[in-house]
Each structure stands twice: as C-alpha cells, then as structure tokens.
Enzyme design. Structure first.
Site, PDB file in Angstrom:
ATOM      1  N   ASP A   1     127.881 -56.768   8.512  1.00 53.35           N
ATOM      2  CA  ASP A   1     127.271 -58.104   8.391  1.00 53.35           C
ATOM      3  C   ASP A   1     126.485 -58.622   9.599  1.00 53.35           C
ATOM      4  O   ASP A   1     125.517 -59.343   9.421  1.00 53.35           O
ATOM      5  CB  ASP A   1     128.375 -59.110   8.057  1.00 53.35           C
ATOM      6  CG  ASP A   1     127.836 -60.424   7.525  1.00 53.35           C
ATOM      7  OD1 ASP A   1     127.099 -60.390   6.519  1.00 53.35           O
ATOM      8  OD2 ASP A   1     128.129 -61.473   8.104  1.00 53.35           O
TER       9      ASP A   1
ATOM     10  N   LYS B   1     130.880 -67.157  10.948  1.00 51.78           N
ATOM     11  CA  LYS B   1     129.448 -67.411  10.934  1.00 51.78           C
ATOM     12  C   LYS B   1     129.039 -68.391  12.033  1.00 51.78           C
ATOM     13  O   LYS B   1     127.887 -68.398  12.468  1.00 51.78           O
ATOM     14  CB  LYS B   1     129.005 -67.890   9.545  1.00 51.78           C
ATOM     15  CG  LYS B   1     128.915 -66.729   8.523  1.00 51.78           C
ATOM     16  CD  LYS B   1     127.727 -65.837   8.796  1.00 51.78           C
ATOM     17  CE  LYS B   1     127.767 -64.425   8.245  1.00 51.78           C
ATOM     18  NZ  LYS B   1     127.756 -64.265   6.815  1.00 51.78           N
TER      19      LYS B   1
HETATM   20  N1  LIG Z   1     123.411 -52.806  -7.910  1.00 47.94           N
HETATM   21  C1  LIG Z   1     124.214 -53.409  -7.053  1.00 47.94           C
HETATM   22  N2  LIG Z   1     124.011 -53.273  -5.720  1.00 47.94           N
HETATM   23  C2  LIG Z   1     124.814 -53.910  -4.835  1.00 47.94           C
HETATM   24  N3  LIG Z   1     125.853 -54.691  -5.189  1.00 47.94           N
HETATM   25  C3  LIG Z   1     126.112 -54.857  -6.499  1.00 47.94           C
HETATM   26  C4  LIG Z   1     125.301 -54.239  -7.472  1.00 47.94           C
HETATM   27  N4  LIG Z   1     125.778 -54.581  -8.694  1.00 47.94           N
HETATM   28  C5  LIG Z   1     126.836 -55.378  -8.481  1.00 47.94           C
HETATM   29  N5  LIG Z   1     127.058 -55.553  -7.171  1.00 47.94           N
HETATM   30  C6  LIG Z   1     128.118 -56.415  -6.592  1.00 47.94           C
HETATM   31  O1  LIG Z   1     127.494 -57.428  -5.823  1.00 47.94           O
HETATM   32  C7  LIG Z   1     128.315 -57.806  -4.735  1.00 47.94           C
HETATM   33  C8  LIG Z   1     127.581 -57.650  -3.432  1.00 47.94           C
HETATM   34  O2  LIG Z   1     128.324 -58.342  -2.469  1.00 47.94           O
HETATM   35  P1  LIG Z   1     128.448 -57.942  -0.938  1.00 47.94           P
HETATM   36  O3  LIG Z   1     128.234 -56.483  -0.762  1.00 47.94           O
HETATM   37  O4  LIG Z   1     129.716 -58.506  -0.436  1.00 47.94           O
HETATM   38  O5  LIG Z   1     127.219 -58.765  -0.378  1.00 47.94           O
HETATM   39  P2  LIG Z   1     126.910 -59.248   1.089  1.00 47.94           P
HETATM   40  O6  LIG Z   1     127.718 -58.408   2.007  1.00 47.94           O
HETATM   41  O7  LIG Z   1     125.452 -59.032   1.236  1.00 47.94           O
HETATM   42  O8  LIG Z   1     127.276 -60.689   1.123  1.00 47.94           O
HETATM   43  C9  LIG Z   1     129.532 -56.923  -4.791  1.00 47.94           C
HETATM   44  O9  LIG Z   1     130.543 -57.640  -5.441  1.00 47.94           O
HETATM   45  C10 LIG Z   1     129.050 -55.740  -5.621  1.00 47.94           C
HETATM   46  O10 LIG Z   1     130.081 -55.085  -6.305  1.00 47.94           O
HETATM   47  C1  LIG Z   2     130.744 -64.828   5.172  1.00 52.61           C
HETATM   48  C2  LIG Z   2     129.596 -64.911   4.602  1.00 52.61           C
HETATM   49  O1  LIG Z   2     128.799 -63.803   4.558  1.00 52.61           O
HETATM   50  P1  LIG Z   2     128.301 -62.821   3.406  1.00 52.61           P
HETATM   51  O2  LIG Z   2     128.401 -63.516   2.132  1.00 52.61           O
HETATM   52  O3  LIG Z   2     126.893 -62.527   3.810  1.00 52.61           O
HETATM   53  O4  LIG Z   2     129.152 -61.583   3.469  1.00 52.61           O
HETATM   54  C3  LIG Z   2     129.144 -66.211   4.150  1.00 52.61           C
HETATM   55  O5  LIG Z   2     127.958 -66.341   3.879  1.00 52.61           O
HETATM   56  O6  LIG Z   2     129.975 -67.141   4.104  1.00 52.61           O
HETATM   57 CA   LIG Z   3     126.545 -62.563   5.477  1.00 56.35          CA
HETATM   58 MN   LIG Z   4     129.062 -59.186   3.368  1.00 60.81          MN
END
Ligand SMILES: Nc1ncnc2c1ncn2[C@@H]1O[C@H](COP(=O)(O)OP(=O)(O)O)[C@@H](O)[C@H]1O
Ligand SMILES: C=C(OP(=O)(O)O)C(=O)O
Ligand SMILES: [Ca+2]
Ligand SMILES: [Mn+2]
Length: 694
Positions: A379, A323
């Site tokens: 991301d 990040k």
């Molecule tokens: N309806 C939903 N839509 C998207 N993610 C969901 C949902 N319900 C539960 N989750 C969970 O929420 C989390 C989303 O995290 P992630 O995709 O890594 O977020 P980001 O990449 O935005 O940080 C995952 O662990 C996923 O399994």
């Molecule tokens: C790596 C990160 O990104 P994200 O949770 O959006 O995947 C973070 O916020 O530390």
């Molecule tokens: Ca992120």
């Molecule tokens: Mn992510």
C-alpha cells in the site's frame, strides 16, 4: 556483595531468595524414580505464576549494546523511557505529564520498572475525576507483544474474539471507514506556503490554537484512563530514511493493529529508540467538542507538522492511524527528494519491480500479493535515488468475499502464530549473481511471533469460522497482518527501481479496456487524474457506484500539490525506463448492474504478461476517444473482453457511456491545465494532450 552481584545479574534490582521447595519423601516413595524433572523454584503460588512468564525484551533489554542509553544503568534507562512517555502525554495547560508507571492496572504482570511499579501496584483504580489527574497514575503498556495484546483485548474490550484460525476479531465501533471530511491540518507560516490547500485538496485548515484544544482534549482523556498503550515503531525500510513514530492509544486492538502495520523494532533498536520523530494521540473513543472552531462533526483527525503530532478524536477506525502516518510521509519524503507512493509493490526473481497504483478497493493488495513474486508491500512506498522501499511492516487487506481458492496467501495470513521469512524454496530460484548484482540481502531472521487483526467481520458464534461474505457490520471488512505472514515477502522490504508502473482503475462504467499500454504522457495524465468508480467504499458513508477522481491515486493523503509528485514520477520513469499500464479491474461487457466484474484470474494473467515483458512485445490497436493502446491478444484471456466495445451487447449504450466518462475526465482535469509538470515544458503539453479527444 552477594546482593550487588545478583542485582547485576537479573537487571532489575529485585532480589528474592530462590531456595527450592523441599519435596517430602515418604517411605513408599523412596526408590521410586521421580518422573518430574525437578522441583519448582517458587515459594508461593504468585511466585510460581511469575516464573511462568519469562522476562524478555523489551521489558528486559539486552545489556551492553551501544546507543542512546549505552552508559546508563537499567533503572536509569527505564526511568528515562517513562519520562519520555510522560512528556508525550503532557498536558499543555497544566504544564506536566502524568505519573506513568508500567504495567496492567488489572493486576497483570508487566511492571518491569521495579521501584516505581512496586510501591504503587496495590493502589485501587480510583473513580476517575479529571481534577484528580495529578494524583493518579497512568499505567503504560509499552510495546506489548501480540500475546499480551490479545489478552488485553479479550479481557477488557467488548467485541474482541478469537476466530477459528486464531486471528483477533474486533469491532472498530461506529466508524468502519476513514472520515476524510474530518481531517484537519494546522496552517502556520510554513505550511501556508508549502502545502496544497483549497479546491481538491484534502487538507482542510485549522489553526494552531484549535489543534491545542483538541490535543488537550485527547491528552486529558488518555490521562483519565487507567492505562494507555504505547507503541514505539518505525516507518520506511530504507535505513537511510527511517522515521520513528510513537502511537499512544487506548485500545489493545489499536496497539496490535499498529504493531502489525508499522515496522517492528528489534529489542536493540527499541533500547536506543530515543525521541520519536512523530507522535499519534489516538483518543478515538472520545469525541471532539463540536463547539470547537473548525469542527463540523464529533470526529476530528488533526495533523500538526510543526509539533510533529497527530490527534484522533471520535473515530476508532484503525486505518486513520495508518493513513495519517502516510500523509506525514507525503510531506517528509519529498523534502528529501524521495517520492512517496500510494501503491503496492512486488518483485520478480530477476529483480523486476512493479508498482501498483490505485484507489481503495482497486486491487493493490490483491495483485501485489502474488505467489510467484516477492512481496515488497501492499500500500505505501517510497521511491528514492537508490531503491523502492515499503513504508510499512504489514498489509491491510479488504476481506469482503475473500476466498481460500482465489487468494490463498491473504487467506492463510489471517491467523495467530509465527511469520515465515523468505522461504528457502524461493531462494533456490535466485541465482547468486542476481543477489549480488541487486544487492539483495535476505536476513535469516527467526520467524517473528505475530498475529492478524480482523475488523468488523462476522463469524459463527460456536465454530468461530469467519463468514467473509457477510456484510452485516460493514462492506469494508479488513484484515491487518504483518508482512512476514506472506510466505514470499521480501524482508527487508525494498528492491531496485521500478520497471513497470501499473495504474489500477475499478471502472464501474465498464468502458476502459482490461489493459492498455500507456505512453509516458498518458501515464502522467492518468496518474494525475486518479480515476476509479467503485461500488462500495472504504470512505465512510459512500455506498453507491460513483466515479471518483483522486490525484496521484491518493489525493486524500497528499500534502503537496499533485504536480509535485507527478513531476517526480515522470522523472523517475524516464530515468529508469519504466513502462506505464492502465489496468481495469472493474466491469466489462456493460456497466455495474448489466456487465460483470472482470474475473480475478484474468486480471492475474494480464498482470503476469506485464511482468514477463511478453505484453510489451504484443501488437496493439488504438481506441477511440481515450486513445489507449490495446493488445490484440493475451494468453489465457478471452479475446472478446480485451476490446470493451466487443464485450458490450448494446453498442449504442457503450458509446454513450464512453463519452460520459470522457466528459468526467475532461471536467476533472480542468483544474490541472494551468500547472506545469516539472521543468519539462514539452512533457506538460503532451500530458494535456494525452486525455480523451472527442
Ligand atoms: N479482477 C479483479 N482484480 C482485482 N481485484 C478484484 C478483481 N475482482 C474482484 N476483486 C476484489 O476486489 C478487491 C480489491 O481490494 P484490495 O486488493 O484490497 O484493494 P486496495 O488494496 O487497492 O485497496 C478484493 O476484494 C478482490 O478480491
Ligand atoms: C486503509 C485504506 O487503504 P486501501 O483501501 O487503499 O487498502 C483506506 O483507504 O482506508
Ligand atoms: Ca490504500
Ligand atoms: Mn490495500
């Protein structure tokens, strides 16, 4: 003469007589076919073992390619490379860099830099005393492969283990999330005017001198170690806007993490790498000195744009590096009129590109990883005049409660082995006209040998199976894997202009509809607001559900004022006719505690309807307060959940919660009301009017 030729042939200048060992043939053995394929070409056990590991790039770069080092001998090229690394690690007070040599001080076999390495290879690791730093050598483990990094981690880093699928499980130490309050940015004559400072900004100032103090602290620490890891890699798949980064770190885990997360150079690209555009000094195992001005804890993450450097002290959470580089891109790219985006991105087989904005944990990684679409990235992206391109070479998925059934592609990516480039099966669906029209190039690259890093997960001591439900170490368990581990990743990771802009919010209040269609002004309003209400956090210390507003869905990484990015997004969406959507991946039928999180399969159905344009053709009804357009139906999604008020049993509670959230939006937006969004005065007014009315 003979010697000279041999030197040129093996490229190292090391000559060794390679007479094979003579096999002793007894009378009995005569006439019996020998089942071995031949005799070993080694005279000693050491030599035998040295044969086991074949020299390859980057230790033995290819000959004859043009570039920065094209006219140099192999020795000279490697000497210059070590000089460059020594300069990176230079102490500013002593005015010199450490004596660097390649190789593992533990006796490993990486020392390809023949003459230097050979002379000093037998030096015992001294008891470290910083005052003796000019006498000792710092071993550099340069761009090691995943296999080599695994061995380093397993041998020397406590808490490193192999899981049942071959991923490397490791611990990030005391910090298991980012520490935004410990981020500092150097304020100087340039950055004072250019950057976003003050209320709401993530950029807490520090002066140049204090940066130097922390830099020296990090460099001294790194120099005091027996060995450091150096990664030279790229950011941004758009070849015109590629950035070269060098990461100096003390853990194999960090080196492997960045190997996965940044773009991996080919041997030729590495040979011609030259001077990096930006350098990270990760001395995360060592704290900053709290008596230093501007320091409020023993953790400090410092960015100096003028020096093109970043220093990490007092945190080993690997996400800081990823990040931190993203912050850098949020500065460099807008200067080139390219919009940097905290979003996931994927592409359908007709070339329709979707962006997924959202704060940590809202679903960028999960929803952009879609078996029916090409993954461009999960991301960090850039949107230029030509394309949308991924900044990174890997994905960083949350893995709490990860299941094979719900997220098979992410599940299968957590392994050791070879990546799959675009499957031929998928290519069959693409018509050649699509490929030509979109200018898509699918390189027939050999599958790279790579491996996933698992942070802070808990596994069975014996079977080594990971228990993804276990939060014993942290809720923010993570997997970092190279993008080639997703079978339908699009390599190189870029695609045409975005058609759909999906804003993800995990609304723990449960009042935002699962999906609504946004006008351009509403898209901008919600983009600038950057709302979510998470239950558990990536950000260190936050565990309770709270509403968060983070401008552009990533205020923590913004370098310029949010309206700069917003104006660019508005312009691009207008120009390319993109549609904005607000998708609530959080609660429905009640707030956190009484309602439930919207089921992932429903969210996927919603997203599919957006991709296929079928949702665009639906009939809509406007909601009260937020004025959001809700579709009357979506195939495969229960009608009751589309309108939040229908899903809540207690209508009174719904109304109160809705008004509470509207109030929070209004308060948050107050700071933005005095700003103009680009040149368009009318749009600015519309954006201000696009918030909740109550
Ligand atoms: N309806 C939903 N839509 C998207 N993610 C969901 C949902 N319900 C539960 N989750 C969970 O929420 C989390 C989303 O995290 P992630 O995709 O890594 O977020 P980001 O990449 O935005 O940080 C995952 O662990 C996923 O399994
Ligand atoms: C790596 C990160 O990104 P994200 O949770 O959006 O995947 C973070 O916020 O530390
Ligand atoms: Ca992120
Ligand atoms: Mn992510």
């Amino acid at each position: 003469m003979f010697q000279k030729e041999e030197m040129a042939a093996n490229g190292t200048g090391v000559t060794s007589p390679r007479t094979p060992l003579k096999s002793i043939l007894t009378e009995k053995a005569k006439g019996i076919p020998n089942d071995s394929a031949g005799t070993v070409k080694a005279q000693t056990i050491e030599e035998l073992h040295s044969l086991q590991r074949k020299r390859s790039a980057p230790n033995t770069p290819l000959q004859g390619t043009a570039g920065a080092f094209a006219n140099l001998s192999e020795d000279e090229r490697q000497r210059q490379q070590l000089q460059s690394i020594s300069a990176s690690l230079a102490s500013l007070t002593r005015g010199t860099g450490p004596k660097v040599i390649r190789g593992d001080p533990g006796g490993g076999k990486y020392q390809a830099v023949s003459h230097v390495a050979h002379h000093h290879h037998h030096i015992e690791a001294p008891v470290i005393s910083v005052s003796d730093s000019s006498l000792k050598f710092t071993h550099v483990l340069y761009n090691l492969s995943p296999g080599e990094l695994y061995e380093q981690a397993l041998k020397y880093e406590k808490g490193s283990f192999l899981t049942s699928t071959g991923a490397l499980a490791t611990l990030s130490g005391a910090k298991t999330g980012r520490s935004p309050r410990d981020k500092r940015v150097v304020i100087d004559d340039t950055t004072q005017d250019e950057l976003w400072w003050g209320k709401g900004s993530p950029n807490i100032e520090m002066d140049e001198h204090t940066f130097m103090v922390n830099r020296e602290r990090a460099v001294d620490y790194l120099n005091s170690l027996d060995k450091v890891f150096v990664n030279d890699q790229f950011l941004n798949w758009d070849p015109k806007n590629r950035i070269k980064v060098r990461i100096v770190s003390c853990r194999a885990y960090h080196s492997l993490f960045m190997h996965n997360m940044c773009i991996r150079p080919t041997p030729e690209e590495l040979e011609n790498f030259g001077t990096p555009d930006f350098t990270i000094y990760n001395a995360g195992q060592f704290p900053c000195n709290r008596y230093t001005h501007y320091m409020t804890s023993s953790t400090s993450i410092d960015i100096n744009l003028n020096r093109k450097e970043m220093v990490i002290l007092g945190t080993q959470y690997a996400g800081e590096m990823k990040k931190g580089l993203f912050s850098l891109m949020h500065y460099l790219m807008p200067k080139r009129h390219i919009l940097s985006l905290h979003s996931g991105c994927n592409m359908g087989k007709d070339g329709d590109v979707a962006l997924f904005f959202g704060l940590s944990g809202t679903g960028k990684t999960t929803l952009s990883t879609d078996h029916n679409r090409f993954l461009i990235g999960d991301d960090e992206h850039c949107w230029s005049d030509d394309c949308v391109s991924n900044i990174e070479g890997g994905c960083y998925a949350k893995c709490i409660d990860l299941s094979k059934e719900k997220e098979p592609d992410i599940w299968n990516a957590i392994k050791f082995g070879t990546g799959e480039t675009l499957s031929s099966l998928f290519l069959d669906h693409l018509t050649w006209t699509t490929i030509i029209v979109l200018g898509l190039i699918f390189l027939p690259l050999p599958p790279p040998f790579v491996s996933a890093v698992l942070e802070n997960v808990v596994f069975d001591e014996h079977t080594r199976e990971v228990d993804y439900t276990d939060k014993s170490v942290t809720e923010n368990t993570r997997a970092a894997y190279p993008i080639e581990f997703i079978p339908n990743a699009k390599i190189p990771c870029f695609g045409p202009h975005a058609k759909n802009v999906i804003l993800l919010a995990c609304d723990a209040f449960g009042v935002l509809p699962p999906v609504s269609k946004l006008s351009l002004a509403q898209t901008m309003y919600h983009f600038i607001s950057g709302y979510t209400a998470l239950v558990a956090g990536t950000v260190d210390g936050i565990k309770e559900p709270t509403a968060t507003f983070s401008a552009c869905f990533g205020a923590a990484f913004l370098m310029l004022h949010p309206t700069t990015y917003a104006a660019m997004l508005a312009e691009k969406m207008q120009k390319h006719g993109a549609t904005g959507w607000l998708v609530n991946t959080g609660w429905c039928g009640g707030s956190y505690g009484s309602g439930n999180r919207i089921k992932l399969p429903y969210t996927r159905k919603i997203i599919n309807a957006i991709h296929s344009s079928s949702l665009l053709k639906a009939t809509y009804e406007k909601t009260e307060v937020f004025g959001l357009e809700i579709p009357n139906e979506i195939e495969g999604v229960p009608k009751e959940i589309l309108r939040p008020e229908n899903a809540w049993a207690d209508k009174e509670a719904y109304k109160n919660t809705l008004l509470k959230l509207a109030g929070l939006f209004k308060n948050n937006f107050e700071t933005f009301t005095e700003y103009k969004i680009g040149e368009d005065k009318k749009l600015t007014e519309e954006i201000l009017a696009a918030g909740p009315i109550f």
